[in-house]
Design a protein around this motif. Structure first.
Motif, PDB file in Angstrom:
ATOM      1  N   GLU A 156      11.382  10.006 -29.022  1.00 17.30           N
ATOM      2  CA  GLU A 156      10.154  10.252 -28.974  1.00 17.30           C
ATOM      3  C   GLU A 156       8.874   9.341 -29.873  1.00 17.30           C
ATOM      4  O   GLU A 156       7.831   9.270 -30.026  1.00 17.30           O
ATOM      5  CB  GLU A 156      10.060  11.825 -28.372  1.00 17.30           C
ATOM      6  N   HIS A 157      10.025   9.846 -30.949  1.00 15.18           N
ATOM      7  CA  HIS A 157       9.644   9.882 -32.787  1.00 15.18           C
ATOM      8  C   HIS A 157       9.049   7.578 -32.924  1.00 15.18           C
ATOM      9  O   HIS A 157       7.658   7.769 -33.000  1.00 15.18           O
ATOM     10  CB  HIS A 157      10.123   9.917 -33.576  1.00 15.18           C
ATOM     11  N   ASP A 158       9.479   6.954 -31.932  1.00 15.84           N
ATOM     12  CA  ASP A 158       9.186   6.357 -31.757  1.00 15.84           C
ATOM     13  C   ASP A 158       7.891   5.831 -31.419  1.00 15.84           C
ATOM     14  O   ASP A 158       7.395   5.022 -31.982  1.00 15.84           O
ATOM     15  CB  ASP A 158      10.721   4.740 -31.600  1.00 15.84           C
ATOM     16  N   VAL A 159       8.517   6.013 -30.244  1.00 11.89           N
ATOM     17  CA  VAL A 159       6.485   5.889 -29.537  1.00 11.89           C
ATOM     18  C   VAL A 159       5.468   5.952 -30.252  1.00 11.89           C
ATOM     19  O   VAL A 159       4.484   5.694 -30.539  1.00 11.89           O
ATOM     20  CB  VAL A 159       7.117   6.300 -27.957  1.00 11.89           C
ATOM     21  N   LEU A 160       5.461   7.544 -30.775  1.00 10.18           N
ATOM     22  CA  LEU A 160       4.491   8.708 -31.050  1.00 10.18           C
ATOM     23  C   LEU A 160       4.024   7.915 -32.417  1.00 10.18           C
ATOM     24  O   LEU A 160       2.301   7.786 -32.707  1.00 10.18           O
ATOM     25  CB  LEU A 160       4.796   9.612 -30.906  1.00 10.18           C
ATOM     26  N   VAL A 161       4.207   7.649 -33.276  1.00 10.48           N
ATOM     27  CA  VAL A 161       4.761   6.974 -33.977  1.00 10.48           C
ATOM     28  C   VAL A 161       3.951   5.527 -34.484  1.00 10.48           C
ATOM     29  O   VAL A 161       2.865   5.162 -34.597  1.00 10.48           O
ATOM     30  CB  VAL A 161       5.780   6.618 -35.342  1.00 10.48           C
ATOM     31  N   ASN A 162       4.172   4.217 -33.561  1.00 13.29           N
ATOM     32  CA  ASN A 162       3.818   3.424 -33.180  1.00 13.29           C
ATOM     33  C   ASN A 162       2.665   3.250 -32.755  1.00 13.29           C
ATOM     34  O   ASN A 162       1.723   2.256 -32.861  1.00 13.29           O
ATOM     35  CB  ASN A 162       5.485   2.344 -32.601  1.00 13.29           C
ATOM     36  N   GLY A 240      16.612   1.982 -24.160  1.00 15.76           N
ATOM     37  CA  GLY A 240      18.011   1.395 -24.541  1.00 15.76           C
ATOM     38  C   GLY A 240      17.125   0.545 -25.275  1.00 15.76           C
ATOM     39  O   GLY A 240      16.630   0.674 -26.388  1.00 15.76           O
ATOM     40  N   HIS A 241      18.360  -0.433 -25.519  1.00 18.26           N
ATOM     41  CA  HIS A 241      17.932  -1.483 -26.735  1.00 18.26           C
ATOM     42  C   HIS A 241      17.427  -2.714 -25.701  1.00 18.26           C
ATOM     43  O   HIS A 241      18.064  -2.940 -24.532  1.00 18.26           O
ATOM     44  CB  HIS A 241      18.965  -1.890 -27.457  1.00 18.26           C
ATOM     45  N   VAL A 251      11.785  -2.062 -11.366  1.00 11.09           N
ATOM     46  CA  VAL A 251      11.031  -0.956 -10.979  1.00 11.09           C
ATOM     47  C   VAL A 251      10.019  -1.101 -11.816  1.00 11.09           C
ATOM     48  O   VAL A 251       9.042  -1.216 -11.062  1.00 11.09           O
ATOM     49  CB  VAL A 251      11.651  -0.283 -10.487  1.00 11.09           C
ATOM     50  N   ALA A 252       9.989  -0.500 -12.386  1.00 10.59           N
ATOM     51  CA  ALA A 252       8.864  -0.335 -13.679  1.00 10.59           C
ATOM     52  C   ALA A 252       7.647  -0.867 -13.601  1.00 10.59           C
ATOM     53  O   ALA A 252       7.907  -2.121 -13.291  1.00 10.59           O
ATOM     54  CB  ALA A 252       9.437   0.335 -15.123  1.00 10.59           C
ATOM     55  N   ASP A 253       6.244  -0.995 -13.897  1.00 13.47           N
ATOM     56  CA  ASP A 253       5.684  -2.002 -13.586  1.00 13.47           C
ATOM     57  C   ASP A 253       5.824  -2.924 -15.000  1.00 13.47           C
ATOM     58  O   ASP A 253       5.172  -4.078 -14.894  1.00 13.47           O
ATOM     59  CB  ASP A 253       4.404  -1.633 -13.712  1.00 13.47           C
ATOM     60  N   VAL A 254       6.045  -2.465 -16.138  1.00 11.46           N
ATOM     61  CA  VAL A 254       6.191  -2.728 -17.710  1.00 11.46           C
ATOM     62  C   VAL A 254       7.378  -2.638 -18.560  1.00 11.46           C
ATOM     63  O   VAL A 254       7.902  -1.480 -18.397  1.00 11.46           O
ATOM     64  CB  VAL A 254       5.163  -2.200 -18.577  1.00 11.46           C
ATOM     65  N   ARG A 255       7.987  -3.751 -18.474  1.00 12.95           N
ATOM     66  CA  ARG A 255       9.836  -3.479 -19.435  1.00 12.95           C
ATOM     67  C   ARG A 255       9.672  -3.550 -20.547  1.00 12.95           C
ATOM     68  O   ARG A 255       9.199  -4.663 -20.741  1.00 12.95           O
ATOM     69  CB  ARG A 255      10.658  -3.970 -18.335  1.00 12.95           C
ATOM     70  N   CYS A 256       9.681  -2.615 -21.113  1.00  8.70           N
ATOM     71  CA  CYS A 256      10.042  -2.524 -23.040  1.00  8.70           C
ATOM     72  C   CYS A 256      11.398  -3.178 -23.428  1.00  8.70           C
ATOM     73  O   CYS A 256      11.657  -2.399 -23.045  1.00  8.70           O
ATOM     74  CB  CYS A 256       8.680  -1.593 -23.558  1.00  8.70           C
ATOM     75  N   SER A 257      11.420  -3.764 -24.921  1.00  9.45           N
ATOM     76  CA  SER A 257      12.545  -3.445 -24.798  1.00  9.45           C
ATOM     77  C   SER A 257      13.812  -2.428 -25.915  1.00  9.45           C
ATOM     78  O   SER A 257      14.614  -1.960 -25.790  1.00  9.45           O
ATOM     79  CB  SER A 257      13.223  -5.316 -25.792  1.00  9.45           C
ATOM     80  N   THR A 258      12.810  -1.635 -26.517  1.00 11.62           N
ATOM     81  CA  THR A 258      13.321  -0.180 -26.875  1.00 11.62           C
ATOM     82  C   THR A 258      12.267   0.339 -27.052  1.00 11.62           C
ATOM     83  O   THR A 258      10.645  -0.045 -26.734  1.00 11.62           O
ATOM     84  CB  THR A 258      13.135  -0.942 -28.956  1.00 11.62           C
ATOM     85  N   PRO A 259      12.274   1.570 -27.436  1.00 18.49           N
ATOM     86  CA  PRO A 259      10.701   2.956 -27.210  1.00 18.49           C
ATOM     87  C   PRO A 259      10.033   2.527 -28.393  1.00 18.49           C
ATOM     88  O   PRO A 259       8.166   2.253 -28.320  1.00 18.49           O
ATOM     89  CB  PRO A 259      11.400   4.140 -27.824  1.00 18.49           C
TER      90      PRO A 259
END
Length: 419
Positions: A156-162, A240-241, A251-259
């Protein structure tokens, strides 16, 4: 059951409980799979208690087993472990509760979990849930970002901060859920449904930090995968990583490697966009100036043309040409009329010269016979005018009448008649 109950003849509780117990005791043993929670094995007791939860639904059942069966597990079972156990349904008569009496417990290993995930992956791929054609592109700048993650987690912190570092005005609606264990899948599915119904949420991010295969197992759950596939709002997976690839990533529309990567991809960079807007503004200004200069040169070129520099000059020259042509036409018509008049006069003179009037003017006359009926005819021979014939003699200025009294024979030089 042969004696039906009535309001006047009801069964007591013990009878109903005994009949239920008899019916359940006739059931055979079954193999059951689930996640264990609330493990209780007190020292000195012969019976252990635990709860077996369904990993894809909010459903559980109590399990009892001999304590030695539980202690024989290597490594020892912990809450959230996936197991397969052999048990028989049992109904406790005094408490009126249903439970499973287990006589064998087998922990599901990582290899078996991976094999099950692979079978599920093939099934979902065959159904088209991984098809790139069904994936949707998230909006360029979402109004609100839905975030599903653990409470106060690093993800949560990584997504919000970035995200806020790239676009400070971004808005989030955060749904905190369990991201591992038996409760994670139901809570994530409920949070996903809640955010999908929110009309202001334009993209949903499911984020979790790294972990073991067992920790990330909920994100390969079939129920969760189908819920994401049915979601109308674009979903971003950030689990994850880089090396972690649960089925949710497919299944998701976009895949991100990390938060952290998800925080960078869900919103644009305000600095880059400001620079791009400035560049586009400069390009638009240059294009506009170039267009204005080009149109100004075109106008100056048009103004310098003779037709615009002296608009009446060509008209005057054309008027002079027309006047000259009109004069030439008039002279040509007069000359033609004069020539035709002269020709007509010459023809008239020739006709006058050749006509009978000119002959009569030289002293000749035209003699005509006149019969009693008044008919006349030109006299050509004396034989046609015996004595007594009435004649009409036409001269230049009129005619006289005469009567033949005789005739003279023609002489050698010509003949003359006597009237």
């Amino acid at each position: 059951m042969s004696n039906p109950t009535t309001p006047e003849n009801p069964w007591p509780v013990r009878t109903v409980a005994r009949m239920i117990a008899d019916w359940i005791n006739r059931l055979g043993s079954v193999w059951v799979e689930g996640q264990v929670t609330q493990i209780s094995a007190r020292p000195g007791t012969g019976t252990a208690f635990l709860t077996l939860r369904d990993p894809a639904a909010d459903l559980s059942i109590s399990v009892t087993c001999p304590a030695e069966v539980l202690r024989a597990q290597v490594p020892p079972l912990a809450d959230g472990a996936r197991v397969v156990l052999h048990a028989k349904p049992a109904y406790y008569f005094n408490r009126g509760t249903l439970s499973l009496r287990a006589d064998e417990i087998r922990a599901v290993g990582v290899g078996e979990l991976l094999a099950r995930i692979e079978r599920l992956r093939r099934l979902l791929a065959a159904e088209g849930l991984f098809d790139p054609a069904r994936k949707r592109r998230p909006p360029f700048l979402p109004r609100t970002v839905g975030l599903i993650t653990g409470r106060a987690s690093a993800a949560e912190h990584d997504v919000l901060v970035n995200a806020r570092a790239r676009w400070p005005a971004v808005r989030f609606r955060i749904e905190n859920v369990a991201v591992q264990g038996a409760l994670s899948v139901p809570q994530i599915v409920d949070a996903l449904s809640t955010l999908d119904k929110d009309g202001l949420v334009d993209v949903i991010v499911i984020a979790r930090g790294g972990g073991s295969v067992e920790d990330l197992l909920p994100f390969s759950d079939e129920t969760l995968c189908r819920a994401v596939a049915a979601c109308r709002t674009p979903v971003v997976s950030a689990i994850g990583h880089e090396q972690d690839t649960p089925l949710l990533d497919h299944v998701a529309d976009v895949r991100c490697s990390t938060p952290t990567d998800a925080g960078k991809r869900i919103v644009p960079d305000v600095t880059e966009e400001t620079l791009r807007v400035r560049q586009l503004r400069d390009r638009a200004r240059r294009a506009l100036h170039g267009w204005v200069d080009r149109e100004r040169r075109l106008l100056e070129s048009l103004r310098s043309r003779p037709v615009l520099a002296d608009p009446l000059g060509p008209l005057d020259r054309r008027a002079e040409q027309i006047a000259t042509l009109v004069g030439r036409a008039r002279r040509a018509v007069r000359n033609h009329v004069s020539a035709e008049r002269a020709a007509l006069d010459a023809t008239n003179a020739r006709l006058t010269t050749l006509g009978p009037a000119a002959t009569l003017a030289r002293g000749y006359a035209v003699v005509q016979r006149v019969d009693p009926a008044g008919n006349s005819g030109v006299l050509r021979s004396i034989a046609e005018a015996p004595a007594g014939t009435r004649l009409r003699v036409r001269v230049m200025d009129g005619a006289v009448h005469a009567v033949v009294s005789g005739a003279d024979p023609p002489a050698s030089g010509g003949g003359s008649g006597e009237t």
